[in-house]
Design a protein around this motif. Structure first.
Motif, PDB file in Angstrom:
ATOM      1  N   UNK A 104      -0.195 -10.424 -12.576  1.00 41.92           N
ATOM      2  CA  UNK A 104      -1.221  -9.826 -11.810  1.00 41.92           C
ATOM      3  C   UNK A 104      -1.348 -10.046 -10.586  1.00 41.92           C
ATOM      4  N   UNK A 105      -1.633 -11.277 -10.260  1.00 42.12           N
ATOM      5  CA  UNK A 105      -1.959 -11.931  -9.087  1.00 42.12           C
ATOM      6  C   UNK A 105      -0.715 -11.753  -8.229  1.00 42.12           C
ATOM      7  N   UNK A 106       0.748 -11.838  -8.600  1.00 43.32           N
ATOM      8  CA  UNK A 106       1.688 -11.624  -8.026  1.00 43.32           C
ATOM      9  C   UNK A 106       2.227 -10.116  -7.652  1.00 43.32           C
ATOM     10  N   UNK A 107       2.158  -9.336  -8.541  1.00 42.91           N
ATOM     11  CA  UNK A 107       2.167  -7.854  -8.307  1.00 42.91           C
ATOM     12  C   UNK A 107       1.361  -7.206  -7.243  1.00 42.91           C
ATOM     13  N   UNK A 108      -0.102  -7.920  -7.413  1.00 45.93           N
ATOM     14  CA  UNK A 108      -1.367  -7.080  -6.448  1.00 45.93           C
ATOM     15  C   UNK A 108      -0.985  -7.876  -5.118  1.00 45.93           C
ATOM     16  N   UNK A 109      -0.452  -9.085  -4.909  1.00 49.08           N
ATOM     17  CA  UNK A 109      -0.294  -9.430  -3.369  1.00 49.08           C
ATOM     18  C   UNK A 109       0.926  -8.878  -2.722  1.00 49.08           C
ATOM     19  N   UNK A 110       2.054  -8.490  -3.916  1.00 46.32           N
ATOM     20  CA  UNK A 110       3.195  -7.765  -3.458  1.00 46.32           C
ATOM     21  C   UNK A 110       2.902  -6.440  -2.920  1.00 46.32           C
ATOM     22  N   UNK A 111       2.277  -5.642  -3.733  1.00 45.86           N
ATOM     23  CA  UNK A 111       1.861  -4.325  -3.432  1.00 45.86           C
ATOM     24  C   UNK A 111       1.090  -3.943  -2.293  1.00 45.86           C
ATOM     25  N   UNK A 112      -0.102  -4.800  -2.099  1.00 47.99           N
ATOM     26  CA  UNK A 112      -1.176  -4.738  -1.081  1.00 47.99           C
ATOM     27  C   UNK A 112      -0.299  -5.200   0.211  1.00 47.99           C
ATOM     28  N   UNK A 113       0.402  -6.309   0.069  1.00 50.38           N
ATOM     29  CA  UNK A 113       1.025  -7.050   1.224  1.00 50.38           C
ATOM     30  C   UNK A 113       2.230  -5.981   1.679  1.00 50.38           C
ATOM     31  N   UNK A 114       3.107  -5.498   1.022  1.00 47.55           N
ATOM     32  CA  UNK A 114       4.305  -4.790   1.405  1.00 47.55           C
ATOM     33  C   UNK A 114       3.893  -3.467   2.096  1.00 47.55           C
ATOM     34  N   UNK A 115       2.866  -2.782   1.223  1.00 47.80           N
ATOM     35  CA  UNK A 115       2.152  -1.302   1.761  1.00 47.80           C
ATOM     36  C   UNK A 115       1.471  -1.569   2.914  1.00 47.80           C
ATOM     37  N   UNK A 116       0.392  -2.374   2.958  1.00 50.45           N
ATOM     38  CA  UNK A 116      -0.610  -2.239   4.082  1.00 50.45           C
ATOM     39  C   UNK A 116       0.015  -2.960   5.339  1.00 50.45           C
ATOM     40  N   UNK A 117       0.982  -3.964   5.044  1.00 54.46           N
ATOM     41  CA  UNK A 117       1.567  -4.781   6.353  1.00 54.46           C
ATOM     42  C   UNK A 117       2.524  -3.740   7.031  1.00 54.46           C
ATOM     43  N   UNK A 118       3.585  -2.964   6.313  1.00 55.23           N
ATOM     44  CA  UNK A 118       4.408  -2.120   6.585  1.00 55.23           C
ATOM     45  C   UNK A 118       3.715  -1.018   7.548  1.00 55.23           C
ATOM     46  N   UNK A 119       2.644  -0.316   6.720  1.00 54.02           N
ATOM     47  CA  UNK A 119       2.007   0.805   7.408  1.00 54.02           C
ATOM     48  C   UNK A 119       1.071   0.363   8.815  1.00 54.02           C
ATOM     49  N   UNK A 120       0.204  -0.684   8.311  1.00 57.92           N
ATOM     50  CA  UNK A 120      -0.431  -1.415   9.689  1.00 57.92           C
ATOM     51  C   UNK A 120       0.577  -1.581  10.970  1.00 57.92           C
ATOM     52  N   UNK A 121       1.640  -2.250  10.625  1.00 59.49           N
ATOM     53  CA  UNK A 121       2.798  -2.572  11.640  1.00 59.49           C
ATOM     54  C   UNK A 121       3.149  -1.265  12.223  1.00 59.49           C
ATOM     55  N   UNK A 122       3.456  -0.043  11.586  1.00 56.65           N
ATOM     56  CA  UNK A 122       4.011   0.859  12.100  1.00 56.65           C
ATOM     57  C   UNK A 122       2.734   1.908  12.834  1.00 56.65           C
ATOM     58  N   UNK A 123       1.497   1.671  12.504  1.00 59.16           N
ATOM     59  CA  UNK A 123       0.569   2.616  13.003  1.00 59.16           C
ATOM     60  C   UNK A 123      -0.118   1.849  14.142  1.00 59.16           C
ATOM     61  N   UNK A 124      -0.433   0.504  14.185  1.00 59.24           N
ATOM     62  CA  UNK A 124      -1.162  -0.307  15.042  1.00 59.24           C
ATOM     63  C   UNK A 124      -0.462  -1.216  16.118  1.00 59.24           C
ATOM     64  N   UNK A 125       0.753  -1.381  16.078  1.00 63.05           N
ATOM     65  CA  UNK A 125       1.526  -2.203  16.734  1.00 63.05           C
ATOM     66  C   UNK A 125       2.374  -1.598  17.607  1.00 63.05           C
ATOM     67  N   UNK A 126       2.349  -1.855  18.866  1.00 63.71           N
ATOM     68  CA  UNK A 126       3.360  -1.262  19.816  1.00 63.71           C
ATOM     69  C   UNK A 126       4.594  -2.558  20.228  1.00 63.71           C
ATOM     70  N   UNK A 127       5.653  -2.061  20.241  1.00 66.27           N
ATOM     71  CA  UNK A 127       6.826  -3.232  20.451  1.00 66.27           C
ATOM     72  C   UNK A 127       7.275  -3.819  19.352  1.00 66.27           C
ATOM     73  N   UNK A 128       8.423  -4.381  19.422  1.00 58.64           N
ATOM     74  CA  UNK A 128       9.229  -5.099  18.232  1.00 58.64           C
ATOM     75  C   UNK A 128       8.624  -6.438  18.246  1.00 58.64           C
ATOM     76  N   UNK A 129       8.154  -7.023  16.978  1.00 57.38           N
ATOM     77  CA  UNK A 129       8.005  -8.519  16.741  1.00 57.38           C
ATOM     78  C   UNK A 129       7.458  -8.872  15.467  1.00 57.38           C
ATOM     79  N   UNK A 130       6.744  -9.800  15.254  1.00 57.41           N
ATOM     80  CA  UNK A 130       6.318 -10.168  13.984  1.00 57.41           C
ATOM     81  C   UNK A 130       5.285  -8.954  13.416  1.00 57.41           C
ATOM     82  N   UNK A 131       5.307  -8.740  12.033  1.00 53.18           N
ATOM     83  CA  UNK A 131       4.568  -7.561  11.511  1.00 53.18           C
ATOM     84  C   UNK A 131       3.260  -8.074  11.672  1.00 53.18           C
TER      85      UNK A 131
END
Length: 717
Positions: A170-197
Motif C-alpha cells: 500500500x505504501x509503495x503503490x500510494x507513493x507511485x500513484x501520487x508521485x507519478x501523477x502529480x509530479x508529471x502534471x505539476x511539471x507540465x502545468x507550472x514549470x517553464x523550460x526543460x530541467x529536473x521535474x
C-alpha cells in the motif's frame, strides 16, 4: 535442505557464520543443511508508466490521471540506463529462483528486515515465481549468532505476515500513484523550460510546509521589549546574593517608569527573607534512543552530520551485529529482552571506571511492552566492536552510553527558592532568587555532563538583609529558531501534535502512535531529497526554504498534501493495515480517488509559473578524445561523455560517480582532461573511510571482458 533469503550480502554472511557454513558459491553459501542467499535490497521495482502504455513515454496533460488496473513488477533498472535491467539484480534473482526450484529444497525462509520494506522485498522475490514449498519468516532484531540460532528455532509461517506485506504494498503503490501523477502534471502545468521535474510527494510536501511555516513565523515575528529589576542583597556577614523583582509571579515589565520608581524606593533599604524552600529533585537519564532521537542527538552535537548519514552508519553497525535494529520509533525495550539486556550491560560495563555504580534494574521506564511499537529501542548487542571507523565510533558510543545511563544512579540536585521583601515600602511584589547544587552526579558521569550550579550563601528565613545595589536591564523577546534536522525530525515524528520543543521525550514517544509524517526509515531520506530537488537548503545546522520551495507552498493548489493532519491520517492508516485493522483496498480506493481529483484540479486551474528553468549554456569544449571511438569528449549536465552518443557510444564519466563520491570527490573538467590525455590523473584531497585525507593517482580503464570502465588507484613515491 532449507533456503534462507537475506536482504543483503552482509546479513547472509552473518547467518552463515552463525550456522558455521563456510562454503561460498556464486551468489549463495551452502552447507549444514542450508543454502543461504541474498538480495541487494529491492531486486524488483514497479513498472514505469511507459511499461504499461507506450504513449506514457511522453508526458502530456491529457494522459493523466494514470492508474494501472493491476500493478506489475520488473527487475530493477540499471541506474545508468533506465531502459535496461540491472545486470547484478537480474543475475541474483535468477540464482535465488534456481535455488527455490531445486528438488532438494523443501523449505524457504525469508530473513529480510523485520519491517514493511523487508517483508515486501522478500515476498516480491519469493512469489515472483509459483512455489508450493513451505515459506517461513525469520524475525530478528539483531544479527548476533545467538539471535540467529534462537530465531531459526522460532520461525513464523509467512502467511501470518500478510498484513505487514499489505502495508508495504500500500505504501509503495500510494507513493507511485501520487508521485507519478502529480509530479508529471505539476511539471507540465507550472514549470517553464526543460530541467529536473517539479517533484511532488506524499511525505515531501508536508515536510517542506513545516520548514516554510517556521520561516514565516521568523519573518513575521515582531520583537517586544521588556524590563527587569535586579537587586543585590547583602547579609550581615557581607556575603551577597541577587533577586529579581516580581509582582503576581511576573518579572517582565513593559513600562520602564514603573521600575524606575521601585528602584528609587528600595535604594539602601533593609530587606527580610520571608520564605525559603529547599527541595531535593531527581533527574532521570534521557530515554533509550529510537531512530529519530538518535539522528537528532548526533546532528545537533556533531558538525557536518545529517539524519541520512546517521541512518547509514547505524544500518552498517546493525549489519555488523553491533547494535539492534535501528529503524524503530520506540523508546523502551520489550519485557522479553530483560535477560538479554542484562548480558549486554555486563559486557558493556566491564572496562568502565564507574562500573561499580552500574546496577541492572527491571524498570518499567526501560522495559515496557506498552511503549514498544513493532521494534524495541536501539541498544548495543553483547558483541564488542574490534575495529570501528571514526563515524561508526560516534554513533556506537552514543547508543552504548545511552544504554548504560539507564542503569546508573539517578542524578539528584538540591534546589533552593528564596523570597526577599524590601521593608518600609508599599511594594506589592517581592524579589525571587533560585539556587541549585548537584548532589549526585549519577548517569551524568557517562558522558561527563557538567551541571551548572548556582551556589547561594547560607541564608535562612527571617534573615535581615540590606539592598546593596539595584539594576534595571532591558531585554527583547527572541524569534523562534529555524528548524534543524533534530527539531524537524521531532515534528515529523509527532505530526506536530501537542508538540513544544521543551516537551519530554516520553510524551513525544507516546503521541498518537502511528500518526506521523513518514516512518523512522524514510524521514532522513525525505530531508535529503528536499535538499536535492532544491526546495530547502542547509545554512550551518539550520534548514530554510529556497525561493522555489516557498513558491511551491504558496502556489500549488492541492493543499491537502501540505496538511500534516492529512498526511498523518494516511500514515496512521498504513499502520492500521499492518495491525489488520484497516483493509488494503479501502485505503487504496481513498488514495486513487484523491489522486484523480487532484490531477483534475491542477489541469483545470490557473496557469502560473512556479519554476522557470534557466538554460545553462555549456560550451562544447573538447576535453580529449574518447578512448572507445575516438570522437571528442564534452561536458554534459550530469557527466563528461562522448559526443558520438547518438550513434551508440556509451563512454561517460559521471559527475556524481559512486567510486569518487565514496571518497568525497566529484569528477571535474581538470581530472577528465588529465585522464583522456595522460591516461592517469593525480587527485588531491581524497577522503578515506576513516575520514583521513590522502592523494592518489587514478586511472579509468575499460574492463577487457565487458563494455564497462572501472577505476584503478595507484600510489607513487
Amino acid at each position: 535442505m532449507k533456503l534462507i533469503i537475506a536482504e543483503k550480502p552482509s546479513v547472509a554472511k552473518n547467518i552463515a557464520d552463525a550456522l558455521k557454513v563456510k562454503d561460498k558459491k556464486d551468489g549463495y553459501f551452502e552447507g549444514n543443511g542450508y543454502f543461504i542467499t541474498w538480495a541487494f535490497g529491492h531486486l524488483l521495482e514497479l513498472f514505469d508508466a511507459k511499461d504499461y502504455d507506450r504513449k506514457m513515454a511522453v508526458w502530456k496533460l491529457e494522459n493523466f490521471p494514470f492508474i494501472p488496473s493491476t500493478f506489475q513488477y520488473k527487475v530493477k533498472s540499471d541506474p545508468r540506463n533506465r531502459d535496461k535491467p540491472d545486470n547484478g539484480a537480474y543475475k541474483q534473482l535468477k540464482t535465488i529462483h534456481y535455488l527455490m526450484q531445486r528438488n532438494d529444497v523443501d523449505t524457504i525462509i525469508s530473513a529480510c528486515d523485520y519491517d514493511r520494506e523487508g517483508q515486501l522485498i522478500g515476498d516480491s522475490i519469493i512469489y515472483k515465481i509459483k512455489t508450493d514449498k513451505q515459506v517461513y519468516r525469520l524475525l530478528l532484531n539483531e544479527w548476533t549468532p545467538e539471535a540467529v540460532l534462537s530465531g531459526l528455532e522460532n520461525l513464523k509461517p509467512n502467511t501470518e505476515m500478510r498484513p505487514l506485506l499489505d502495508a508495504g504494498i500500500s505504501r509503495q503503490w500510494t507513493d507511485w500513484v501520487i508521485g507519478i501523477n502529480l509530479t508529471s502534471v505539476a511539471t507540465l502545468k507550472y514549470q517553464k523550460g526543460k530541467g529536473k521535474a517539479l517533484n511532488i510527494g506524499r511525505v515531501l510536501l508536508p515536510t517542506l510546509k513545516i520548514i516554510y511555516d517556521r520561516d514565516r513565523e521568523i519573518e513575521n515575528f515582531v520583537p517586544e521589549e521588556y524590563i527587569k529589576l535586579t537587586a543585590t542583597f547583602q547579609l550581615e556577614n557581607l556575603q551577597t546574593y541577587e533577586g529579581i523583582y516580581a509582582e503576581d509571579g511576573e518579572d517582565k515589565f513593559k513600562k520602564k517608569e514603573q521600575l524606575e520608581a521601585i528602584e528609587q524606593a528600595i535604594m539602601n533599604k533593609n530587606g527580610l527573607v520571608i520564605d525559603k524552600q529547599v527541595e531535593r529533585k531527581k533527574e532521570y537519564p534521557p530515554f533509550l534512543f529510537n531512530l529519530s532521537n538518535l539522528q537528532g542527538y548526533i546532528t545537533n552535537k556533531y558538525k557536518g552530520w545529517t539524519a541520512d548519514k546517521v541512518l547509514k552508519v547505524a544500518q552498517g553497525l546493525y549489519e555488523k551485529k553491533l547494535i539492534t535494529y535501528p529503524r524503530t520509533s520506540s523508546l523502551a525495550l520489550e519485557e522479553s529482552l530483560i535477560e538479554k539486556a542484562a548480558k549486554v550491560l555486563k559486557s558493556a560495563a566491564e572496562d568502565l571506571p564507574y562500573k561499580d555504580e552500574i546496577k541492572f534494574v527491571r524498570s518499567k521506564r526501560i522495559f515496557n511492552n506498552a511503549k514498544v511499537e513493532s521494534h524495541s529501542a536501539i541498544i548495543p548487542t553483547y558483541l564488542k566492536p574490534k575495529r570501528l571507523t571514526g563515524d561508526e565510533e560516534i554513533v556506537y558510543r552514543a547508543i552504548k552510553n545511552r544504554f548504560i545511563m539507564q542503569f546508573m544512579p539517578v542524578a539528584e540536585y538540591e534546589e533552593t527558592k528564596i523570597q526577599t521583601k524590601v521593608m518600609d515600602t508599599d511594594l506589592s511584589g517581592v524579589f525571587h532568587t533560585k539556587g541549585k547544587i548537584q548532589l549526585v552526579e549519577g548517569w551524568k558521569k557517562v558522558e561527563k555532563i557538567e551541571s551548572k550550579d548556582t551556589i547561594l550563601p547560607m541564608i535562612e528565613a527571617e534573615d535581615q538583609v540590606v539592598v546593596a545595589d539595584q539594576t534595571i536591564s532591558s531585554h527583547v523577546t527572541k524569534p523562534p529558531k529555524p528548524h534543524t534536522e533534530m527539531t524537524l525530525l521531532r515534528v515529523m515524528e509527532t505530526c506536530g501534535k501537542s508538540y513544544k520543543e521543551e516537551d519530554s521525550e516520553e510524551l513525544l514517544g507516546s503521541i498518537l502512535s502511528g500518526f506521523s509524517i513518514g516512518t523512522p526509515a524514510t524521514r532522513a531520506d525525505t530531508i535529503k531529497k528536499l535538499k536535492e530537488v532544491g526546495y530547502i537548503t542547509a545554512q550551518n545546522k539550520n534548514l530554510v526554504c529556497t525561493e522555489l520551495g516557498r513558491k511551491l507552498v504558496e502556489t500549488f493548489p492541492i493543499k491537502d498534501l501540505f496538511d500534516l493532519e492529512f498526511t498523518g491520517r494516511l500514515e496512521k492508516s498504513l499502520s492500521d493495515i499492518e495491525k489488520n485493522r484497516v483493509s488494503q483496498q479501502q485505503f487504496l480506493d481513498v488514495v486513487f480517488q484523491f489522486t484523480n481529483k487532484a490531477v483534475e484540479t491542477i489541469k483545470a486551474g490557473q496557469d502560473v509559473t512556479i519554476h522557470q528553468v534557466s538554460l545553462e549554456t555549456r560550451s562544447n569544449e573538447a576535453l580529449g578524445n574518447c578512448p572507445v571511438c575516438g570522437f571528442k569528449v564534452i561536458e554534459g549536465t550530469k557527466g563528461f561523455g562522448c559526443s558520438n552518443w547518438k550513434n551508440g557510444c556509451k563512454f561517460v564519466i559521471w559527475k556524481n560517480d559512486k567510486f569518487l563520491a565514496a571518497m568525497k570527490k566529484k569528477a571535474s573538467k581538470t581530472m577528465v582532461k588529465a585522464l583522456l590525455t595522460n591516461q592517469v590523473a593525480f587527485v588531491k584531497g581524497l577522503t578515506s573511510k576513516n575520514g583521513k585525507k590522502f592523494n592518489a593517482y587514478l586511472r579509468y580503464e575499460k574492463n577487457p571482458e565487458q563494455d564497462y570502465f572501472s577505476w584503478k588507484m595507484e600510489f607513487k613515491k
